[in-house]
Design a protein around this motif. Structure first.
Motif, short mmCIF file in Angstrom:
data_model
loop_
_atom_site.label_atom_id
_atom_site.label_comp_id
_atom_site.label_asym_id
_atom_site.label_seq_id
_atom_site.Cartn_x
_atom_site.Cartn_y
_atom_site.Cartn_z
N LYS A 1 14.15 16.77 -5.68
CA LYS A 1 13.23 17.01 -6.79
C LYS A 1 13.20 15.85 -7.78
N THR A 2 14.37 15.29 -8.09
CA THR A 2 14.38 14.16 -9.02
C THR A 2 13.74 12.93 -8.38
N THR A 3 13.97 12.74 -7.09
CA THR A 3 13.34 11.62 -6.40
C THR A 3 11.82 11.74 -6.48
N LEU A 4 11.32 12.95 -6.29
CA LEU A 4 9.87 13.16 -6.37
C LEU A 4 9.37 12.83 -7.76
N LEU A 5 10.10 13.28 -8.76
CA LEU A 5 9.68 13.00 -10.14
C LEU A 5 9.67 11.50 -10.41
N ARG A 6 10.70 10.81 -9.93
CA ARG A 6 10.78 9.36 -10.15
C ARG A 6 9.67 8.64 -9.40
N ILE A 7 9.27 9.18 -8.26
CA ILE A 7 8.17 8.56 -7.52
C ILE A 7 6.86 8.78 -8.28
N ILE A 8 6.69 9.97 -8.85
CA ILE A 8 5.49 10.22 -9.65
C ILE A 8 5.44 9.26 -10.83
N ALA A 9 6.62 8.98 -11.42
CA ALA A 9 6.68 8.09 -12.57
C ALA A 9 6.54 6.62 -12.18
N GLY A 10 6.74 6.33 -10.90
CA GLY A 10 6.70 4.93 -10.48
C GLY A 10 8.07 4.27 -10.55
N LEU A 11 9.11 5.06 -10.81
CA LEU A 11 10.46 4.49 -10.87
C LEU A 11 11.02 4.30 -9.47
N ASP A 12 10.42 4.99 -8.51
CA ASP A 12 10.76 4.79 -7.11
C ASP A 12 9.44 4.63 -6.35
N VAL A 13 9.52 4.00 -5.18
CA VAL A 13 8.31 3.87 -4.37
C VAL A 13 8.50 4.67 -3.10
N PRO A 14 7.49 5.41 -2.68
CA PRO A 14 7.64 6.16 -1.43
C PRO A 14 7.55 5.21 -0.23
N ASN A 15 8.22 5.59 0.85
CA ASN A 15 8.08 4.81 2.08
C ASN A 15 6.71 5.07 2.71
N GLU A 16 6.28 6.33 2.60
CA GLU A 16 4.96 6.67 3.11
C GLU A 16 4.30 7.59 2.10
N GLY A 17 2.98 7.66 2.18
CA GLY A 17 2.25 8.59 1.33
C GLY A 17 1.78 7.94 0.05
N SER A 18 1.11 8.72 -0.78
CA SER A 18 0.54 8.15 -1.99
C SER A 18 0.59 9.13 -3.15
N ILE A 19 0.46 8.57 -4.35
CA ILE A 19 0.46 9.34 -5.59
C ILE A 19 -0.87 9.08 -6.28
N HIS A 20 -1.54 10.12 -6.68
CA HIS A 20 -2.80 9.94 -7.38
C HIS A 20 -2.74 10.59 -8.75
N TYR A 21 -3.23 9.84 -9.75
CA TYR A 21 -3.42 10.43 -11.06
C TYR A 21 -4.91 10.70 -11.15
N GLU A 22 -5.27 11.96 -11.28
CA GLU A 22 -6.67 12.33 -11.19
C GLU A 22 -7.25 11.70 -9.93
N ASP A 23 -8.23 10.79 -10.08
CA ASP A 23 -8.83 10.26 -8.85
C ASP A 23 -8.25 8.91 -8.46
N GLU A 24 -7.35 8.40 -9.30
CA GLU A 24 -6.95 7.03 -9.10
C GLU A 24 -5.65 6.97 -8.29
N ASP A 25 -5.63 6.10 -7.30
CA ASP A 25 -4.42 5.91 -6.50
C ASP A 25 -3.43 5.08 -7.32
N ALA A 26 -2.31 5.70 -7.69
CA ALA A 26 -1.35 5.02 -8.56
C ALA A 26 -0.11 4.59 -7.80
N THR A 27 -0.12 4.75 -6.48
CA THR A 27 1.11 4.53 -5.70
C THR A 27 1.75 3.18 -5.99
N HIS A 28 0.93 2.16 -6.10
CA HIS A 28 1.52 0.83 -6.27
C HIS A 28 1.42 0.30 -7.68
#
Lengths: 274, 687
Positions: free
Chosen positions: B376-403
């Protein structure tokens, strides 16, 4: 946490680049140049340079004096650390600060003042010389000044470990019927031992390379009171760079070994203390 | 180890640690004698010899001799240049080694120490070999008329080599002890690299830095061997002070030599003085840090000071919300605030998140709930951008924020241990995100006051974090995260470090706060009660996977699987089989309509303690005979522990006080237990 911070915190590439560049330019290339220069000598030449009687005497003195001084430093350092941590002494803070003087005092000054203290009419020499103790321009002089330079290392490595020692352990030993001496020998000292060894090694490594102070107090007599760094300088002054370098390589090898040893000991003692 | 158990001289109560008086006295005398002979007498002797011929001669020795004058000037030139060079290097190396993990890190650390182990004479020699007349670069340098050896540049090089490790060695352990939390917080608040360094890192390490500089400088000014080799001893040109000492000594000018030596000694004494002061300062700072950490865990202290009880219901519209006018929570949520799409995160072989997908409705408050290690904390940190996922993406509203970097995401992150900047006041902490975004001063002031009133700490603006209780600090952290109007608010176990009572009050308050400001929020917790009380939606996670998403009621009443059932509250588990549309235990059975093929399968039957009923007589077909072991009536419900002899299993039942009074149970009684409601789980299937 492999790549966590690298992404979040800035500056990884910048600091990596700068650190490596500076390290390479200032430390690695010059050291490699030294090895390269030494390799221009053939093995026979190299051997003939580094293994003369005079050089052997210098190594023996360098290592011997450093070893004896580090050993004495270990005893003195442990004693002083004990007193500073365990007892209420007047002017403790002052004494504690003075322990660091050898770190801050230029070694040339140490050499100058030690040579003046132990000569025949010096403050200490006037008592010692009549007793036959030559504290200046002798091997003893070298050891004395190396103790001055070395003992703070032991105090500073032992002090924190002694301070962190759990009181309960000693109380347990007392409850189990141990005398103070037994407690020290069987409980306290084994805990302190890694720190003492680390301090000893640091003092020894520092003493091996010491030049500034020794050059003042030793008299630099070949075969008698000439240490290896003095020999390098003597060769340099004759513009015999190759020979100077060959002896330097021997010293470098010794310091490299010391570095590995210190690293190992630090890991060992932290594993033992933790 | 707690500092209080350490043995110190201020530990007079510990009798067993006292040495015999004679032992003590002789050891003290011996130590004093050693320090006296080896340190104090030499120290006194320097000044005695220097001043032996009177202060007039002393002064003449120092100033009248032009070569000595030049030596002093030269030392004052060479040492600062070498120190500054090593200072820049030291900061760079310390940042690299204390903040990042990379291959070769241990080797690099060892290499930094290398100059410590090299004899100064050898250090001088290596530069002669490169830059000297017969050196590798010698001919080229002569052609271009550049003098390095037997000139100032050579002195600087040799000095820099010898003092190379000092600053780095001092800073690395210090920065490691401080940790990176505050810096990560600064970045999450939008600080750029330099802003973070100047405003957060530097204030934290300044004393240690100064300490390293002082040591480095002492060694640089006093260096003899290396400088001796590269200088060529040209009086009035390349003689530094220590070299001058030696030259005067060789010339049998002892008073002159001691005069210069006394100057160097004074310098060493000043160094010691500053060093002692700085050591004291650094130690104090580290200790106050340790005390704060301790205070966090000392629940009682926090409860006593925390005025959370004073937290008032929030005044309306104190905070113009980040996203402007949001619909009321009672209306339908519009759109998706954050979406997590098929995110996988691995740490080496360990899969922390396994193909996780999730949507956080705009303006809602979502809880990530799970045991430790569930991701759960890893997921939160990935949402915050403190960690990067190996696969998949994070979107804020319509914008891809993964990178996107954390700085660019505009998130508010509240750290479990607050990560407040401890050298800044509460006001400055809250203002940080605004300052790094270059807000105008009047706007900053208004905004900070607005937020401080929101978290009800208006009068605390000028206090330091260390003066606040745990609950107050957490509210400052929240205000800081909200100040720059984040798109999303992320909270990592926000109440984890607080004691039970403060936690209770703070989470009700957080719920009300969220009702006010409607910022899309995600918070991590391992406490199901907390999740249920605060969140609109709960995401139950386990082993890096989402087990169930739903409202608190949904996940509690209709757990998707055995794990969720088990994790959310106490449960009795009975092993049995499923056959012909029924789940069958020895004496229990229940309808299991999912599987009517008649194939017999092992199954688990889960019953919550409050869904079991106790009777004195076997009234129904589906009952279990058991013996009362223990009764704990001291709560709103009475907990009865039973042993079902036939199954050899313990069963826990919760009865209402009324029912308990009715039954008059005593330990040892034989009773009959039957379920009011059961849930059957066959592998991943459920009723």
């Amino acid at each position: 946490m492999i790549d966590v911070n690298r992404r979040v915190l800035p500056g990884f590439h910048l600091t990596l680049g700068y650190t490596l560049l500076y390290l390479t330019l200032l430390v690695l290339i010059p050291l490699l140049a030294c090895l390269f220069k030494a390799s221009s000598l053939s093995l026979d030449q190299f051997w003939a340079t580094v293994w003369t009687d005079r050089a052997r005497a210098a190594y023996a003195l360098t290592f011997g004096a450093a070893f004896v001084a580090a050993l004495v430093s270990a005893v003195f350092g442990l004693l002083i650390a004990w007193v500073l941590v365990r007892y209420d002494v007047p002017f403790k803070r002052l004494f504690d600060s003075l322990i660091d003087l050898p770190f801050a005092l230029p070694t040339a000054v140490a050499g100058l003042v030690y040579s003046s203290l132990y000569v025949k009419n010096g403050w200490l020499g006037q008592f010692l010389v009549p007793l036959g103790v030559q504290g200046a321009y002798s091997r003893l002089a070298i050891v004395l000044v190396l103790i001055f330079i070395g003992f703070p290392f032991v105090v500073r490595t032992v002090q924190p470990v002694l301070g962190d020692l759990e009181a309960e352990v000693e109380e347990a030993a007392a409850c189990l019927g141990a005398t103070r001496l037994q407690t020290f020998r069987r409980v306290i000292f084994p805990t302190l031992f890694p720190a003492v060894v680390t301090g000893f090694t640091l003092a020894f490594a520092r003493a091996l390379g010491e030049y500034g102070s020794v050059v003042f107090v030793s008299g630099n007599m070949p075969y008698k009171t000439e240490i290896a760094p003095v020999l390098i300088v003597a060769r340099l002054e004759e513009f015999a760079y190759g020979e100077a370098t060959a002896i330097a390589v021997v010293l470098l090898a010794a310091s490299g070994a010391m570095l590995v040893l210190i690293n190992f000991l630090e890991r060992w003692s932290s594993a033992h203390v933790a | 180890m707690l500092p209080s158990t350490a043995v110190t001289a201020t530990n007079p109560g510990r009798r067993a640690l006292h040495d015999h008086r004679l032992v003590r006295r002789s050891l003290i005398l011996l130590a004093a004698a050693i320090i006296g002979v080896f340190v104090i007498i030499p120290l006194a002797n320097v000044f005695y010899e220097a001043l032996a011929k009177g202060p007039g001669t002393y002064w003449k020795n120092l100033v009248a001799d032009p070569d000595t004058r030049h030596a002093i000037l030269l030392t004052l030139t060479v040492a600062p240049v070498a120190v500054v060079a090593n200072l820049i290097f030291g900061v760079s190396a310390a940042w690299l080694i204390a903040r990042f993990r990379f291959p070769g890190r241990a080797l690099l650390t060892t290499l930094i120490d290398l100059p410590f182990a090299v004899s100064p004479v050898v250090a001088g020699l290596i530069f002669v070999l490169i830059f000297g007349l017969q050196g590798y670069l010698g001919p080229w340098l002569r052609e271009h008329d550049i003098k390095i050896i037997f000139a100032t540049p050579g002195l600087i090089l040799a000095t820099a080599f010898v003092t190379f490790p000092f600053v780095a060695r001092e800073l690395i352990p210090l920065m490691e002890a401080f940790g990176a939390e505050e810096e990560v917080a600064a970045v999450s608040l939008g600080a750029r690299g330099w802003q973070m360094f100047r405003r957060v890192t530097l204030p934290n390490i300044k004393w240690g830095l100064l300490y390293g500089v002082i040591l480095c400088n002492a060694r640089a000014m006093g260096e003899f061997g290396a400088v001796y080799v590269v200088s060529g001893h040209i009086a009035g040109q390349t003689d530094t002070m220590p070299l001058r000492v030696e030259k005067l000594f060789q010339e049998y000018n002892l008073p002159g030599s001691f005069a210069v030596a006394s100057l160097l000694t004074s310098l060493a004494l000043v160094t010691l003085l500053v060093k002692t002061a700085l050591e004291w300062k650094t130690r104090q700072e580290l200790e106050s840090r340790r005390r704060e950490a301790l205070a966090d865990t000392e629940a009682a202290a926090a409860a006593k000071n925390a005025p959370v009880a004073r937290l008032q219901p929030l005044a309306r519209s104190v905070l113009p919300s980040a996203r402007g006018n949001q619909p009321d929570r009672s209306q339908e949520e519009v759109g998706v605030g954050i979406s997590v799409k098929q995110v996988t995160k691995r740490f080496g072989d360990f899969v922390a998140l396994d193909n996780v997908s999730l949507e956080v409705p705009h303006g809602s408050l979502l809880a990530l709930l799970g045991p430790s290690g569930s991701g759960k904390t890893t997921l939160l940190r990935i949402i915050a951008g403190l960690d990067v996922p190996n696969e998949g993406s994070i979107h804020y509203e319509d914008e891809d924020a993964t990178h996107r970097k954390p700085r660019e995401r505009n998130v508010g992150f509240v750290f479990q241990h607050y990560a407040l900047f401890r050298h800044m006041t509460v006001f400055e902490n809250v203002a940080f995100g605004l300052r790094v975004r270059r807000w105008k001063e009047p706007h900053i002031r208004d905004r900070v006051h607005e937020l401080l009133s929101l978290v009800q700490l208006e009068s605390f603006g000028q206090q330091l974090p260390s003066q606040l209780s745990g609950g107050q600090r957490q509210r400052v952290a929240l205000a800081r995260a909200l100040a720059a109007e984040p798109r999303v608010l992320l909270l990592d176990e926000p109440f984890g470090a607080l004691d039970a009572k403060v936690r209770q009050e703070l989470r009700q308050w957080l719920r009300r706060l969220h009702d006010e400001i409607h910022v899309t929020s995600v918070f991590v917790t391992h406490d199901q009660e907390e999740a249920f009380e605060v969140a609109d939606k709960v995401v139950v996670m386990n082993h890096g996977r989402v087990e169930q998403v739903g409202t608190p009621e949904e996940v509690f009443e209709q757990p998707a699987n055995a794990f969720v059932m088990d994790f959310l509250g106490n449960v009795n588990v009975f092993q049995g089989r499923v056959e012909a549309g029924r789940a069958v235990l020895e004496h229990f059975d229940a309808a299991y309509s999912d599987d009517t093929r008649g194939e017999s399968k092992p199954a688990s039957v889960y019953v919550r303690p409050h869904e079991l009923e106790i009777d004195r007589v076997p009234r129904r077909r589906s009952t279990l005979k058991a013996e009362v072991l223990r009764i704990n009536p001291a709560r709103s419900v009475v907990k009865v522990e039973l042993l079902a002899g036939e199954f050899g299993i313990a069963v826990t039942v919760e009865l209402t006080q009324e029912r308990y009074a009715e039954l008059q149970l005593k330990p040892g009684d034989t009773v009959y237990v039957f379920p009011k409601r059961v849930r059957v789980f066959v592998e991943d299937f459920q009723i």
